[in-house]
Structures are given as structure tokens and as C-alpha cells.
Design an enzyme around this catalytic site. Structure first.
Site, PDB file in Angstrom:
ATOM      1  N   SER A   1       0.894  -1.164   0.086  1.00  0.00           N
ATOM      2  CA  SER A   1      -0.171  -0.056   0.032  1.00  0.00           C
ATOM      3  C   SER A   1       0.821   1.306   0.105  1.00  0.00           C
ATOM      4  O   SER A   1       1.652   1.429  -0.949  1.00  0.00           O
ATOM      5  CB  SER A   1      -1.033   0.062   1.338  1.00  0.00           C
ATOM      6  OG  SER A   1      -1.925   0.953   1.123  1.00  0.00           O
TER       7      SER A   1
ATOM      8  N   ASP B   1      -9.967  -5.220  -4.077  1.00  0.00           N
ATOM      9  CA  ASP B   1      -9.518  -4.324  -3.220  1.00  0.00           C
ATOM     10  C   ASP B   1     -10.395  -3.095  -3.347  1.00  0.00           C
ATOM     11  O   ASP B   1     -10.574  -2.570  -4.363  1.00  0.00           O
ATOM     12  CB  ASP B   1      -8.031  -3.717  -3.559  1.00  0.00           C
ATOM     13  CG  ASP B   1      -7.297  -2.829  -2.957  1.00  0.00           C
ATOM     14  OD1 ASP B   1      -7.910  -2.041  -2.057  1.00  0.00           O
ATOM     15  OD2 ASP B   1      -5.946  -3.030  -3.054  1.00  0.00           O
TER      16      ASP B   1
ATOM     17  N   HIS C   1      -7.548  -5.709  -0.018  1.00  0.00           N
ATOM     18  CA  HIS C   1      -6.291  -4.735   0.094  1.00  0.00           C
ATOM     19  C   HIS C   1      -5.201  -5.260   0.832  1.00  0.00           C
ATOM     20  O   HIS C   1      -4.069  -5.144   0.444  1.00  0.00           O
ATOM     21  CB  HIS C   1      -7.141  -3.361   0.312  1.00  0.00           C
ATOM     22  CG  HIS C   1      -5.859  -2.390   0.690  1.00  0.00           C
ATOM     23  ND1 HIS C   1      -5.308  -1.908  -0.537  1.00  0.00           N
ATOM     24  CD2 HIS C   1      -5.507  -1.818   1.770  1.00  0.00           C
ATOM     25  CE1 HIS C   1      -4.273  -1.120   0.158  1.00  0.00           C
ATOM     26  NE2 HIS C   1      -4.322  -0.761   1.416  1.00  0.00           N
TER      27      HIS C   1
END
Length: 289
Positions: free
Chosen positions: A138, A235, A265
Site C-alpha cells: 500500500s 481491493d 487490499h
């Protein structure tokens, strides 16, 4: 969406068992993800900068460095699974907390992307020797791109997991003017999330404002090392299309985008983590030949 050069798009619905790790280490995957005893972190002391908490394994190169996501820490499933794998094959590994996060010093409300970028570079400069594979989740995927540009001689490959390059800046810019003004006045953006008990991330306005200086998707990325981008189609936090944009921007040709049909995610299910570990293993093999 066209990809440059030799970049490839790989679709993964279900990952078959692959015995390479078990054959090389004598361990099965469940053992690599087994229970562990908690250990106290070490600290990187820096003049006039917050101390950074870290765990380090000594070993062969290429080493592996894990970069956590927004408001996360170094104790997540992905980081620990990668540490177990590196220990089993004798390769160096580092996981750490950004300033203001986890066990590191600093105030999260005073943190910015630029400061976290400095943290990543401090870890690379002070705690690693030789070529490194950066694994960024991320926000960590955004930071790994910066590190690869700043330290091309040390970064040998990149593995992005749901890379969030430019994401919360672009999301903020799309908000209605009155909402942005309210966030500016309150000094924080309460961003909805399913990943904590409060149901929101309190993102300091200064962090959003400063991050605009570190956006990377507006021009070519001068990265020539191998890049692997893993993203889940389910996600709900960071669109998978961002990984495609990163692939387009990277100037190097050795770029793969791997889409997980059922992946969310955090990519923390057992099959997701297998894929991440196998991807790192493949890069170690490629860089060691």
C-alpha cells in the site's frame, strides 16, 4: 491498457502448491507461517531524528526489506512470513516501523510522506549492505518507488502489494470543495476504513498537503530493476488500476502485474501470502544467477 516493453499482465485466481520453498529449506509452508516468540525490537539512533524500531536478520544477498502500509507496523502477517522465509534460506531481511508508527519514536500527527521517505532511506543506508529487494504494501509501495529512484545502486528489485502511489492525494483532490475546506479547517481527514475498530483513519491535513510534493505517476519513473506488482481485484481501498499505471510509468522492461481475482487490499490470506513469498523467491533466484 497497453503495457510498455516486456511488461506482462498475469492473472492469478488460485495459486497451486509449489514445493520450491519446502524442497530448499526442508520446511512446508505452514511451518514458515508458524507461531513465534515475541522479541524486542532494536532501534536505529539518528541525530536529531526519531529512533526507528526494527528487526534484522543477517544473511546472504540480495536482502529483503519490508515496507508497511499506512498506519501499519512491522508485525503484520506478510512481514513475518517473509522474515520466516528469508531465515529459512539464509538471506538478509529487515522489517521496521516508520516514525510515529508501531514501536518507533515520533508523533504520527507530525509525520509526512517526505519524513517517511527519509526513514526508508535511513534503513537502507544504515542497516543493509549490498543489493536489496524492497517489498512495499500500500503506502509502502509508494515509498519503495521513491527509494528505488533515490538509491538505484542498492535497490535490486521491487515487489509492490496493492501499491497506493499518489492514491490518497488523488482521492482528496476529487472531494467537493466544501469538504476539502472543512478538512483543512479541522486539520484532519477522517477517512473511512474497515481495518481498525474506529472505522476511520485520522489523516493529518499536513500529511495530505505535503504528499502532493511526492506524487510519482505524472511522469516516467526512472526505475530499471525488475518490478512485480501484485493487486487484488476485490481491493476496496486502492484500485487495481493504480498498479497498472505504475507499470506504465516504470521505464524498465522487466515488469509484471499480477492480479488476484479474490484478493482484497491487505492480501493477508494464506494463498495471498504464498504468492508474495513465491514472488520474492523467484526474484532472489533471478538475481542470484
Amino acid at each position: 491498457m497497453a503495457l510498455p516493453g516486456a511488461a506482462r499482465l498475469l492473472w492469478r485466481e488460485r495459486l497451486p502448491w509449489r514445493p520450491a520453498v519446502a524442497l530448499r529449506t526442508g520446511l512446508g509452508f505452514p511451518q514458515l507461517m508458524g507461531r513465534r516468540q515475541k522479541s524486542s525490537p532494536s532501534f536505529l539512533n539518528r541525530t536529531d531524528l526519531p529512533k526507528l524500531a526494527y528487526h534484522k536478520l543477517k544473511g546472504k544477498n540480495p536482502g529483503v526489506v519490508y515496507l508497511a502500509g499506512l498506519f501499519s507496523n512491522m508485525n503484520g502477517e506478510k512481514a513475518l512470513a517473509l522474515e520466516d522465509y528469508c531465515k529459512s534460506v539464509g538471506h538478509a531481511f529487515v522489517r521496521f516501523d516508520y516514525r510515529g508508527c508501531g514501536s518507533s519514536d515520533g508523533n504520527i500527527k507530525e509525520s509526512t510522506l517526505g519524513k517517511w521517505r527519509k526513514d526508508v532511506l535511513s534503513i537502507l543506508d544504515e542497516l543493509t549492505q549490498g543489493p536489496q529487494i524492497l517489498v512495499g504494501a500500500s503506502l509502502g509501495g509508494w515509498l519503495m518507488l521513491h527509494a528505488a529512484i533515490a538509491r538505484p545502486e542498492k535497490v535490486a528489485a521491487l515487489v509492490g502489494i496493492a501499491v497506493a502511489a499518489d492514491h490518497f492525494v488523488a482521492t482528496f483532490q476529487q472531494l467537493p470543495v466544501e469538504v476539502k475546506k472543512e478538512i483543512e479547517e479541522k486539520g484532519e481527514w477522517r477517512l473511512p476504513t474497515k481495518h481498525n475498530e474506529e472505522g476511520v483513519y485520522s489523516v493529518p491535513y499536513e500529511l495530505i498537503q505535503e504528499a502532493e510534493n511526492h506524487c510519482v505517476l505524472t511522469s516516467p519513473l526512472p526505475i530499471k530493476c525488475p518490478v512485480r506488482l501484485i493487486h487484488g481485484l476485490k481491493d476496496e481501498d486502492v484500485p487495481w488500476q493504480i498498479s497498472m499505471k505504475v507499470a506504465e510509468r516504470v521505464v524498465g522492461a522487466d515488469v509484471d502485474v499480477i492480479l488476484r481475482k479474490g484478493g482484497g487490499h491487505r492480501m493477508k490470506e494464506k494463498e495471498d501470502i504464498k504468492l508474495i513469498v513465491y514472488t520474492v523467491e523467484d526474484l532472489i533466484e533471478q538475481l542470484s544467477t
